[in-house]
Structures are given as C-alpha cells and as structure tokens.
Design a protein around this motif. Structure first.
Motif, PDB file in Angstrom:
ATOM      1  N   ASN A   1     -25.504  -4.938  44.504  1.00  0.00           N
ATOM      2  CA  ASN A   1     -26.714  -4.525  45.534  1.00  0.00           C
ATOM      3  C   ASN A   1     -27.366  -3.352  44.803  1.00  0.00           C
ATOM      4  O   ASN A   1     -27.364  -2.217  45.144  1.00  0.00           O
ATOM      5  CB  ASN A   1     -26.195  -4.091  46.917  1.00  0.00           C
ATOM      6  N   PRO A   2     -27.980  -3.696  43.834  1.00  0.00           N
ATOM      7  CA  PRO A   2     -28.833  -2.602  43.051  1.00  0.00           C
ATOM      8  C   PRO A   2     -30.117  -2.117  43.538  1.00  0.00           C
ATOM      9  O   PRO A   2     -30.721  -2.983  44.574  1.00  0.00           O
ATOM     10  CB  PRO A   2     -29.348  -3.343  41.668  1.00  0.00           C
ATOM     11  N   THR A   3     -30.368  -1.064  43.518  1.00  0.00           N
ATOM     12  CA  THR A   3     -31.578  -0.542  43.918  1.00  0.00           C
ATOM     13  C   THR A   3     -32.903  -0.904  43.296  1.00  0.00           C
ATOM     14  O   THR A   3     -32.474  -1.659  41.983  1.00  0.00           O
ATOM     15  CB  THR A   3     -31.683   1.132  44.017  1.00  0.00           C
ATOM     16  N   PRO A   4     -34.166  -0.917  43.502  1.00  0.00           N
ATOM     17  CA  PRO A   4     -35.097  -1.482  42.996  1.00  0.00           C
ATOM     18  C   PRO A   4     -35.225  -0.762  41.501  1.00  0.00           C
ATOM     19  O   PRO A   4     -35.574  -1.539  40.323  1.00  0.00           O
ATOM     20  CB  PRO A   4     -36.396  -0.910  43.579  1.00  0.00           C
ATOM     21  N   GLN A   5     -34.968   0.552  41.229  1.00  0.00           N
ATOM     22  CA  GLN A   5     -34.990   1.199  40.053  1.00  0.00           C
ATOM     23  C   GLN A   5     -33.724   0.643  39.212  1.00  0.00           C
ATOM     24  O   GLN A   5     -33.921   0.400  37.764  1.00  0.00           O
ATOM     25  CB  GLN A   5     -34.927   2.631  40.102  1.00  0.00           C
TER      26      GLN A   5
END
Length: 317
Positions: free
Chosen positions: A73-77
């Motif tokens: 679940n990566p962040t947008p960055q």
C-alpha cells in the motif's frame, strides 16, 4: 533474499452476482536477474497478477515486497519512486503506444516526467536507449502506424527501460508478432537481462517460449497457482494433472514417438465466489472427495511446489 516476494496476493472484482476471484491467494518469489514464467489458459489471471504486483491495479488482500520493502500500500510519493524500479511491457505494441507521439517523444516522456534527464541531455539518452534495443535512429520521428510490430515492441521495451528498472512484467510481449520477430525480441530480452541484471515475470501461452526464457515456471488455473518449479524439472516431470494436460498440447514433429494428448472434459468452475477446494477438480479424472477440501501449494521436492492432494498422497508413500 528474493527481489520480488508475493504472499497470499488477492485481486477480486466485485459485481452484482458476486466477487470474481481473478487472483486468489498467490504466493511466489522472483530473484534478481531471474525470469519467472507464468502460464495458463486465457482468463486464469496471469495478466491481472502482473498488473497487481506493479500496482496498475490495487490488490484486495495479501502483500508484495520489493527488494525487502513492503510495497503493498504505497503512498503516492512511494509509488512514483517505485515506477523507476518496476515496469511493464504490454502485449499489443500498437495499442500501448500513443498514436500522436513519435518514437522519440515516446521514449523521452518518462525521462522528462521522472526528472532523470533535463532538456539538455534527454536527446543523447533517448538515442542511447534506441541503440540499446536495436531501433534505427532514422525512424525516431516516425509514428506507431508507420512501424511494423517488431519495431513497435522495441519502442515499448525502450520506454520500459528508460528509468533503469530492476523488475519488468512482460505481458505476452511476443504473442502478436511473427515467429521470426518473436525470436529477435526474446533474444533481445535475454541479452538485456544478462547485461543489466533484470528480473522478469514472463506471461505467455506459448510453452516453448517459456521453456526457452524462464528459470522457473508457475502454472495458474482460475486465479490460483497449481504448480511452481524450476523450468527443466517442470518439463521433465510435471506433477499436477493440469500441468500434464498443458504440456501434452505442445505440438511435436517426432512422428515415431507421438505424444498422448490429454483432452480435458467437464465444466470450468465459475470464478465468481468459487467453492473451497481444487478448482480443477471438475475437469480432473483423478478427483476425489478430498479435492473438495481447501488446497495449498506444498513443496514435494526441493523447489518444486504443487497444490494437489493426490500428488501429496503418492509422494508420501
């Protein structure tokens, strides 16, 4: 440690009649510089698996680790940074390219958006990538409709390589090409792997192709892995009944030793909320009541995993 670790990955598509289990509880590891071949009939979830691993589609459950880091679940960055390390080569080289962009513009786009190159050195980097994949510089101003399938796919490969990825999903990259061009693209991919240490997930229907390019092979059936093994061992001694049926369908020119074709019969289990147990049971001549119980991949031999209660019983004797 594996470069890509997939654990119990799930991808469901929800509709009015229930959830389609496109990818259901898939676990696999792909080492750096290795190719994992993924085979199975149309609709079994191969492409969805590859797209979910690299976050072109959001997973329903499970986890994905890349180079030891959890990227489930990566962040947008984090996702933007991840795009430099994981890429995809699509099946249809024509529909995956923008018809309004030239070869040069297509390759330049990821270089400029990512900030890897500025306007002063982007031309030199573009030409380097074209040389790397065998695209003549004279066609850099050509549009996709002006190229043949092989050149289009080379443009797709160059675009995938632009950010120096470590892992590439190859989604049937040669299925739309002539046989002679297929060989050129396969040899190019293998040369690039050797030169840059790339890891591939190679999705295909062609068993001869996957045998040529893969270090390990995973066989999928209706969203689940039924067998995973080193390539040589899988072809020498397939264990799962579905794998045996796939291999029996490979054409042969040996008229003195013809293969016995295994023809599958019975209805395919619905992928919408399927019942527990082996999803191949309705088409398997060896199916018993035990096959209706939940199954899981188990290591039968070193590095050889099978999801089949009959195989486990035979090897336990």
């Amino acid at each position: 440690m594996a470069l890509v670790e997939v654990k119990n990955l799930k991808k469901y598509f929800y509709g009015p009649k229930g959830a389609v289990h496109a990818v259901d509880d898939v676990t696999m590891n792909i080492g750096a510089g290795e190719t994992m071949g993924v085979v199975g009939e149309s609709g079994c979830g191969k492409s969805t698996l590859g797209r979910t691993i690299i976050h072109l589609q959001k997973s329903t459950g499970g986890s994905v680790h890349f180079n030891g880091k959890d990227i489930t679940n990566p962040t947008p960055q984090e996702l933007k940074k991840l795009r430099s390390d994981v890429q995809i080569i699509f099946q249809d080289p024509y529909s995956s390219l923008n018809p309004r962009m030239t070869v040069e513009d297509t390759i330049k786009e990821p270089l400029l958006i990512s900030g890897k190159c500025d306007k002063q050195n982007v031309d030199a980097e573009t030409e380097r990538l074209m040389d790397m994949v065998g695209i003549a510089r004279r066609i850099k101003m050509s549009y996709p409709h002006e190229l043949d399938g092989g050149r289009r796919q080379r443009v797709g490969i160059a675009r995938a390589l632009a950010l120096d990825p470590k892992f590439i999903v190859c989604d049937e990259p040669v299925s739309a090409l002539d046989v002679s061009i297929q060989a050129q693209i396969l040899n190019l991919l293998m040369d690039l792997q050797e030169e840059h240490g790339l890891a591939y997930m190679f999705i295909t229907h062609n068993m001869s192709v996957v045998r040529h390019i893969s270090h390990n092979i995973s066989v999928m059936y209706l969203g689940q892995l039924v067998e995973t093994s080193p390539t040589k061992e899988l072809f020498a001694e397939p264990l799962h009944p579905y794998t045996k049926a796939l291999l029996s369908a490979i054409p042969t020119t040996d008229i003195l030793h013809p293969k016995e074709r295994i023809v599958l019969k019975g209805e395919i289990t619905s992928p919408i909320d399927p019942p527990p147990g082996c999803r191949f049971a309705d088409r398997c001549v060896y199916a018993t009541e035990n096959c209706r119980k939940p199954q899981k991949l188990e290591e039968i031999k070193p590095g050889h995993f099978v999801s089949c209660c009959r195989v486990r019983e035979i090897n336990s004797l």
